[in-house]
Design an enzyme around this catalytic site. Structure first.
Site, PDB file in Angstrom:
ATOM      1  CG  ASP A  43      -0.353   0.008   2.512  1.00 55.25           C
ATOM      2  OD1 ASP A  43       0.881  -0.122   2.592  1.00 55.25           O
ATOM      3  OD2 ASP A  43      -1.087   0.168   3.515  1.00 55.25           O
ATOM      4  CB  SER A  44       4.572   1.733  -0.075  1.00 59.21           C
ATOM      5  OG  SER A  44       4.788   0.560  -0.834  1.00 59.21           O
TER       6      SER A  44
ATOM      7  CG  ASP B  66       0.267  -4.074   2.076  1.00 58.63           C
ATOM      8  OD1 ASP B  66       0.030  -4.795   3.059  1.00 58.63           O
ATOM      9  OD2 ASP B  66       1.055  -3.107   2.098  1.00 58.63           O
TER      10      ASP B  66
ATOM     11  CE  LYS C  35       3.016  -5.786   3.886  1.00 57.56           C
ATOM     12  NZ  LYS C  35       2.463  -4.775   4.800  1.00 57.56           N
TER      13      LYS C  35
ATOM     14  CD  GLU D 197       0.656  -1.452   7.656  1.00 61.36           C
ATOM     15  OE1 GLU D 197       0.404  -0.659   8.603  1.00 61.36           O
ATOM     16  OE2 GLU D 197       1.142  -1.079   6.588  1.00 61.36           O
TER      17      GLU D 197
ATOM     18  CD  GLU E 167       7.987  -0.303   7.581  1.00 62.44           C
ATOM     19  OE1 GLU E 167       7.036  -1.012   7.192  1.00 62.44           O
ATOM     20  OE2 GLU E 167       8.197   0.861   7.163  1.00 62.44           O
TER      21      GLU E 167
END
Ligand code: KIV
Length: 297
Positions: free
Chosen positions: A60-61, A99, A129, A131, A199
């Protein structure tokens, strides 16, 4: 005995097999470093394929790198699915992870499973993925795994909830905070995640947590002890303004090259150096004369 040409051709081309979850486990066991990059479109996927990376994340970056949002928070599920579909079209062998964007999985298990299914069915992702390692993320990870979709966890700095974490800063820098990151990672492992991203946590903290993690761990700003490393495509290739986070190593300066290329094109157009004769199409002189007569008539 002579060799048939088709046998030579077959032996010359060593086909790379698609990367599977057991293959990632095997790499961890053997101490082979796992390479993961983000990709958001067909050309970045083709680059990842050609470079033979192991895992590609449609992160999602992409909200920031290709869609121009100020953070990852605003990106919509349909936007992420569009990016993931483009990446899928460019990939054959790396494991493809989608993501889950902020707001697409937190509400309830049903929402999380429905979103994960869209990544698999509509975009052809192999895994998703999400978070965080708190109770909500762990429950959602477990629900998605139970639905048959592999999940990658993500602990430490989790950009979707950066505001709650006090901004984009390294996590786990006190004994208590490090214990929280460890508990999150262990809970995600327990929930059935096939892999976890660490991270922006201190290298020594990552190394200690690694002793209790049996699934492949991919680090970004977490030091050398993790099983693999990931960087954002645009950070590692310099397709951005500014340097980015401390952990970024830049391997090219493509933004500078892009600006130089577009500026050179603009200069050529303005000075009428472009197009030159070799960029145009020819017509037979008689045909041209015929056309001229008709056109003027
Ligand atoms: O969105 C992303 O690019 C990520 C990586 C930094 C792991 O989550």
């Amino acid at each position: 005995m002579s060799t048939h040409p088709s046998q030579i051709a077959a032996s010359a081309v060593v086909e790379r097999l698609p990367v599977t979850l057991p293959r990632l486990d095997e790499m961890k066991r053997r101490g082979e470093a796992i390479v993961m990059v983000t990709a958001y479109d067909f050309p970045s996927a083709r680059a990842a394929e050609a470079a033979a990376v192991d895992v590609v994340l449609v992160g999602d970056s992409g909200a920031m790198t290709v869609l121009g949002y100020p953070s990852t928070v605003g990106v919509q599920l349909d936007e992420m699915l569009m990016l993931a579909r483009a990446v899928r079209r460019g990939l054959r062998t790396p494991l493809l992870v989608g993501d889950l964007p902020f707001g697409s999985y937190e509400v309830c298990d049903e929402q999380a499973v429905a979103t994960a299914l869209r990544f698999v069915k509509e975009a052809g992702c192999d895994a998703v993925k999400l978070e965080g390692g708190g109770p909500t993320s762990v429950a959602r990870a477990q629900a998605i795994v139970r639905a048959g979709i592999p999940v990658m966890g993500h602990v430490g700095l989790t950009p979707q909830t950066a505001t709650a974490l006090g901004g984009y800063r390294a996590q786990g820098r006190s004994a208590e905070a490090a214990a929280r990151v460890a508990a999150d990672a262990l809970a995600l492992q327990q929930a059935g995640c096939f892999s976890i991203v660490f991270e922006a946590i201190p290298s020594d903290v990552a190394a200690l947590i690694m002793e209790r993690i049996e699934v492949p761990v991919i680090g970004i700003g977490a030091g050398p002890a993790t099983d693999g490393q990931v960087l954002v495509f645009h950070d590692l290739l310099g397709i951005r303004e500014g340097l980015g986070a401390r952990f970024v190593k830049r391997y090219a300066s493509l933004q500078d090259e892009m600006v130089a290329g577009v500026a050179a094109f603009a200069a050529d157009v303005r000075t009428r150096r472009y197009p030159a004769s070799e960029h145009g199409y020819a017509i037979d002189s008689q045909e041209l004369a015929g056309f001229g007569e008709r056109f003027k008539a």
